[in-house]
Design a protein around this motif. Structure first.
Motif, PDB file in Angstrom:
ATOM      1  N   TYR A  59     -10.369  11.103  14.243  1.00 46.96           N
ATOM      2  CA  TYR A  59     -10.657  11.296  13.133  1.00 46.96           C
ATOM      3  C   TYR A  59      -9.605  11.038  12.048  1.00 46.96           C
ATOM      4  O   TYR A  59      -9.676   9.700  10.999  1.00 46.96           O
ATOM      5  N   GLY A  60      -8.350  11.572  11.916  1.00 43.83           N
ATOM      6  CA  GLY A  60      -7.708  11.534  10.902  1.00 43.83           C
ATOM      7  C   GLY A  60      -6.665   9.823  11.326  1.00 43.83           C
ATOM      8  O   GLY A  60      -6.532   9.415  10.600  1.00 43.83           O
ATOM      9  N   ILE A  61      -6.763   9.474  12.554  1.00 42.99           N
ATOM     10  CA  ILE A  61      -5.348   7.901  12.537  1.00 42.99           C
ATOM     11  C   ILE A  61      -6.604   6.929  12.300  1.00 42.99           C
ATOM     12  O   ILE A  61      -6.687   6.296  11.295  1.00 42.99           O
ATOM     13  N   GLY A  62      -8.070   7.189  11.972  1.00 45.27           N
ATOM     14  CA  GLY A  62      -8.488   6.362  11.627  1.00 45.27           C
ATOM     15  C   GLY A  62      -8.870   6.117  10.540  1.00 45.27           C
ATOM     16  O   GLY A  62      -8.850   4.725   9.909  1.00 45.27           O
ATOM     17  N   SER A  63      -8.588   7.365   9.412  1.00 46.16           N
ATOM     18  CA  SER A  63      -8.542   7.294   8.235  1.00 46.16           C
ATOM     19  C   SER A  63      -7.421   7.202   7.741  1.00 46.16           C
ATOM     20  O   SER A  63      -7.217   5.767   7.356  1.00 46.16           O
ATOM     21  N   LEU A  64      -6.163   7.314   8.458  1.00 47.10           N
ATOM     22  CA  LEU A  64      -5.142   6.467   8.180  1.00 47.10           C
ATOM     23  C   LEU A  64      -5.170   4.753   8.181  1.00 47.10           C
ATOM     24  O   LEU A  64      -4.433   4.248   7.432  1.00 47.10           O
ATOM     25  N   ILE A  65      -6.033   4.545   8.939  1.00 48.76           N
ATOM     26  CA  ILE A  65      -5.684   2.716   8.745  1.00 48.76           C
ATOM     27  C   ILE A  65      -6.686   2.115   8.044  1.00 48.76           C
ATOM     28  O   ILE A  65      -6.543   1.308   6.819  1.00 48.76           O
ATOM     29  N   GLY A  66      -7.638   2.368   7.807  1.00 49.89           N
ATOM     30  CA  GLY A  66      -8.632   2.584   6.665  1.00 49.89           C
ATOM     31  C   GLY A  66      -8.012   2.768   5.427  1.00 49.89           C
ATOM     32  O   GLY A  66      -8.439   1.779   4.711  1.00 49.89           O
ATOM     33  N   LEU A  67      -7.588   3.781   5.567  1.00 42.79           N
ATOM     34  CA  LEU A  67      -6.547   3.918   3.778  1.00 42.79           C
ATOM     35  C   LEU A  67      -5.174   2.634   3.488  1.00 42.79           C
ATOM     36  O   LEU A  67      -5.572   2.398   2.155  1.00 42.79           O
ATOM     37  N   VAL A  68      -4.453   2.803   4.667  1.00 44.03           N
ATOM     38  CA  VAL A  68      -3.390   1.789   4.369  1.00 44.03           C
ATOM     39  C   VAL A  68      -4.395   0.255   3.875  1.00 44.03           C
ATOM     40  O   VAL A  68      -4.220   0.077   2.994  1.00 44.03           O
ATOM     41  N   ILE A  98      -1.826  16.480 -10.596  1.00 40.02           N
ATOM     42  CA  ILE A  98      -0.803  16.218 -10.686  1.00 40.02           C
ATOM     43  C   ILE A  98      -0.623  14.331 -10.290  1.00 40.02           C
ATOM     44  O   ILE A  98       0.161  13.896 -10.836  1.00 40.02           O
ATOM     45  N   ILE A  99      -1.386  14.158  -9.288  1.00 36.53           N
ATOM     46  CA  ILE A  99      -0.876  12.876  -8.871  1.00 36.53           C
ATOM     47  C   ILE A  99      -1.151  11.412  -9.492  1.00 36.53           C
ATOM     48  O   ILE A  99      -0.249  11.272  -9.367  1.00 36.53           O
ATOM     49  N   PRO A 100      -2.172  11.335 -10.484  1.00 37.62           N
ATOM     50  CA  PRO A 100      -2.548  10.284 -11.125  1.00 37.62           C
ATOM     51  C   PRO A 100      -1.307  10.361 -12.280  1.00 37.62           C
ATOM     52  O   PRO A 100      -0.830   9.013 -12.196  1.00 37.62           O
ATOM     53  N   ASN A 101      -0.037  10.837 -12.725  1.00 40.51           N
ATOM     54  CA  ASN A 101       1.072  11.073 -13.664  1.00 40.51           C
ATOM     55  C   ASN A 101       1.944  11.038 -12.961  1.00 40.51           C
ATOM     56  O   ASN A 101       2.918   9.895 -13.408  1.00 40.51           O
ATOM     57  N   LEU A 102       1.597  10.816 -11.697  1.00 39.01           N
ATOM     58  CA  LEU A 102       3.105   9.998 -10.601  1.00 39.01           C
ATOM     59  C   LEU A 102       3.181   8.315 -10.319  1.00 39.01           C
ATOM     60  O   LEU A 102       3.641   7.856  -9.995  1.00 39.01           O
ATOM     61  N   ALA A 103       1.709   8.076 -11.005  1.00 42.59           N
ATOM     62  CA  ALA A 103       1.301   5.848 -10.974  1.00 42.59           C
ATOM     63  C   ALA A 103       1.657   5.947 -11.874  1.00 42.59           C
ATOM     64  O   ALA A 103       2.575   6.157 -12.511  1.00 42.59           O
ATOM     65  N   ASP A 104       2.693   4.495 -11.673  1.00 44.91           N
ATOM     66  CA  ASP A 104       3.529   4.046 -12.310  1.00 44.91           C
ATOM     67  C   ASP A 104       2.866   1.967 -12.602  1.00 44.91           C
ATOM     68  O   ASP A 104       3.417   0.951 -11.936  1.00 44.91           O
ATOM     69  N   GLY A 105       1.884   1.856 -13.295  1.00 43.48           N
ATOM     70  CA  GLY A 105       0.553   1.270 -12.867  1.00 43.48           C
ATOM     71  C   GLY A 105       0.226   0.659 -11.533  1.00 43.48           C
ATOM     72  O   GLY A 105      -0.507  -0.402 -11.330  1.00 43.48           O
ATOM     73  N   ASP A 106       0.265   1.730 -10.451  1.00 41.43           N
ATOM     74  CA  ASP A 106      -0.290   1.345  -9.388  1.00 41.43           C
ATOM     75  C   ASP A 106      -0.692   2.470  -9.023  1.00 41.43           C
ATOM     76  O   ASP A 106      -0.324   3.326  -7.784  1.00 41.43           O
ATOM     77  N   LEU A 107      -1.966   3.144  -9.893  1.00 43.37           N
ATOM     78  CA  LEU A 107      -2.836   3.750  -9.488  1.00 43.37           C
ATOM     79  C   LEU A 107      -3.401   4.079  -8.017  1.00 43.37           C
ATOM     80  O   LEU A 107      -3.906   5.143  -7.563  1.00 43.37           O
ATOM     81  N   GLN A 108      -4.230   2.674  -8.134  1.00 42.06           N
ATOM     82  CA  GLN A 108      -4.969   2.598  -6.283  1.00 42.06           C
ATOM     83  C   GLN A 108      -4.340   3.094  -5.361  1.00 42.06           C
ATOM     84  O   GLN A 108      -4.267   3.441  -4.552  1.00 42.06           O
ATOM     85  N   GLN A 109      -3.050   2.671  -5.443  1.00 45.58           N
ATOM     86  CA  GLN A 109      -2.387   2.528  -4.803  1.00 45.58           C
ATOM     87  C   GLN A 109      -1.399   3.967  -4.619  1.00 45.58           C
ATOM     88  O   GLN A 109      -1.147   4.678  -3.208  1.00 45.58           O
ATOM     89  N   VAL A 110      -0.902   4.686  -5.179  1.00 46.13           N
ATOM     90  CA  VAL A 110      -0.453   6.346  -5.441  1.00 46.13           C
ATOM     91  C   VAL A 110      -2.218   6.790  -4.891  1.00 46.13           C
ATOM     92  O   VAL A 110      -2.025   8.625  -4.472  1.00 46.13           O
ATOM     93  N   ALA A 124       1.021  -1.463   0.055  1.00 45.61           N
ATOM     94  CA  ALA A 124      -0.170  -0.169  -0.122  1.00 45.61           C
ATOM     95  C   ALA A 124       1.012   1.579   0.396  1.00 45.61           C
ATOM     96  O   ALA A 124       0.682   2.136  -0.634  1.00 45.61           O
ATOM     97  N   LEU A 125       1.612   1.418   0.943  1.00 48.98           N
ATOM     98  CA  LEU A 125       2.718   2.655   1.221  1.00 48.98           C
ATOM     99  C   LEU A 125       3.775   2.667   0.066  1.00 48.98           C
ATOM    100  O   LEU A 125       4.897   3.202  -0.273  1.00 48.98           O
ATOM    101  N   ALA A 126       4.413   1.597  -1.027  1.00 52.48           N
ATOM    102  CA  ALA A 126       5.253   1.208  -1.711  1.00 52.48           C
ATOM    103  C   ALA A 126       5.317   3.081  -2.412  1.00 52.48           C
ATOM    104  O   ALA A 126       6.197   3.150  -2.809  1.00 52.48           O
ATOM    105  N   PRO A 127       4.310   3.285  -3.434  1.00 48.55           N
ATOM    106  CA  PRO A 127       4.610   4.560  -4.084  1.00 48.55           C
ATOM    107  C   PRO A 127       5.485   5.263  -3.302  1.00 48.55           C
ATOM    108  O   PRO A 127       5.923   6.333  -3.768  1.00 48.55           O
ATOM    109  N   LEU A 128       5.319   5.966  -2.200  1.00 43.12           N
ATOM    110  CA  LEU A 128       6.202   6.129  -1.463  1.00 43.12           C
ATOM    111  C   LEU A 128       7.720   5.893  -1.214  1.00 43.12           C
ATOM    112  O   LEU A 128       8.477   6.682  -0.859  1.00 43.12           O
ATOM    113  N   ARG A 129       7.871   5.152  -1.949  1.00 42.57           N
ATOM    114  CA  ARG A 129       9.518   4.914  -2.421  1.00 42.57           C
ATOM    115  C   ARG A 129       9.881   5.857  -3.211  1.00 42.57           C
ATOM    116  O   ARG A 129      11.261   5.909  -3.242  1.00 42.57           O
TER     117      ARG A 129
END
Length: 420
Positions: A272-281, A125-137, A6-11
């Protein structure tokens, strides 16, 4: 899929830097989100007046979102971000410096609303930084956005209790200043200049930013299954969220006797932010077998339960638990819903689609705040939460039909069963 997936795009360095830059700006925005309404409530003691700040913020943001969508599709998106960050530094400092309440409200509303100018550019801008991993981005984008909801309001809540709401507003400008410097030194961003598709049909009328951009965005999502229904659903959901947020301020200040300068409201938003982090990851790194309507039919009753839990007893912790759970449950619908829309939209249409979404969300929240403030003053925070719980359950009606159709589509026919 796993958390690592899930967090691979952040590399990727470029994506990571851009997301962190926006995270810092969003943290500053989160501080203002807490400090401004608490300052207004401190000076007026009225939920109705406090809700008017939110309503004005939503309506001004609605107009700016239309402008922002046009800018994102026709101008350098990096420049739009830089100008927005710089403007908010100045306006927030002015907000903290002036004394008349109306001036504070006017400048504060404008400072909060300016984010709607740059959000379409950033999201385009964000979708242009995807590399076959749009859902993860997209999941990573919403991950950092949720992190700001955790960090910003928590900082704002503590700061208000220590130095007061007014001083907290002034310090919030630091986040935008840091974001400005970070982006200024990041020159070559993929997708910063929109790529025009063939047959765009842009003419002289496109030079004026009007409601046409919202209409174009609405038309662009027509072929996407359930996309329009999802936008309407998010609109009414945001109305209910706005009502709960107004009730939360009064719940802590009056019902629990904590006073206006207490950190609990900021902590609740942070939960709410903590919950969102967990849910989104979790959602960003997972492959879902169920279609979106089936997920929503399961999630909506959970939302209603959490709204009730928030005010079930006179405890400051229950609202934190409630908003945390709401954030977790929201992850799958955000990731799946946005992925289905973004993946089907051309680059030079993404700005106006983002603006269209923001306009609907702003409109929903404006309605929620307009209703929520007077309702809290009339019947109190706890009954208002119970009204929202009933509204939330009613939203099920929007998804029963699509859920049944999606389930029927996935069932094998008798002929297919015999063949198998």
């Amino acid at each position: 899929m796993s958390l690592r997936t899930a967090l691979a795009p952040l590399r990727r360095r470029g994506l990571r830097r851009l997301l962190l830059t926006q995270l810092v700006a969003d943290v500053g925005d989160g501080v203002v989100t807490v400090a401004l309404p608490l300052y207004v409530y401190e000076r007026t003691g009225s939920a109705t007046v406090t809700s008017l700040v939110f309503v004005a913020e939503m309506l001004v943001g609605l107009v700016l979102a239309i402008i922002g969508g046009g800018l994102a599709d026709r101008r350098n998106r990096r420049t739009v971000l830089l100008l927005s960050y710089a403007a908010r530094v100045v306006i927030i400092l002015v907000t903290a410096a002036v004394s008349p309440l109306l001036a504070v409200m006017a400048f504060g509303v404008f400072a909060r609303s300016l984010g709607l100018i740059d959000n379409p550019s950033f999201d385009a801008i964000i979708p242009n930084l995807a590399d076959g991993d749009l859902q993860q981005v997209i999941g990573a984008r919403r991950f950092t956005q949720s992190a700001s909801i955790l960090i910003g309001p928590a900082i704002g809540g503590v700061a208000v209790s220590l130095i007061g709401a007014r001083a907290t507003l002034g310090w919030a400008s630091l986040g935008f200043a840091v974001a400005f410097v970070s982006l200024l030194t990041y020159r070559h961003i993929p997708g910063a200049v929109p790529t025009r598709s063939t047959g765009d049909g842009a003419g002289p009328s496109e030079r004026v930013f009007t409601v046409r951009h919202v209409i174009d965005g609405w038309r662009s999502i027509t072929p996407i299954p359930n996309a329009r229904r999802l936008i309407v659903y998010w609109t009414v959901t945001m109305a209910s969220v706005a009502m709960v947020m107004v009730a939360g301020i009064v719940w802590y200040a009056e019902d629990l006797g904590r006073g206006p300068n207490n950190p609990w409201y900021g902590f609740a938003v942070g939960a709410y932010g903590i919950g969102s982090l967990i849910g989104l990851v979790w959602a960003g790194g997972r492959q879902f077998r169920l279609p979106l309507p089936a997920i929503l039919v399961r999630a909506i009753p959970i939302y209603a339960v959490f709204v009730v839990i928030a005010v079930a007893w006179d405890s400051p912790w229950l609202m934190l638990i409630s908003w945390f759970g709401w954030g977790v449950a929201l992850g799958p619908e955000l990731v799946l819903g946005e992925t289905s829309i973004v993946s089907a939209i051309a680059d030079d249409q993404r700005g106006r689609v983002s603006a269209m979404q923001l306009v609907f969300v702003q409109l929903g929240m404006a309605i929620g705040y307009a209703v929520g403030g007077p309702l809290v003053d009339l019947i109190g925070a706890r009954p208002t939460n119970l009204v929202v719980a009933a509204m939330t359950l009613a939203f099920l009606a929007m998804w029963i039909g699509p859920w049944r159709r999606s389930m029927a589509a996935t069932k094998p026919t008798s002929e297919q069963t015999l063949t198998a």
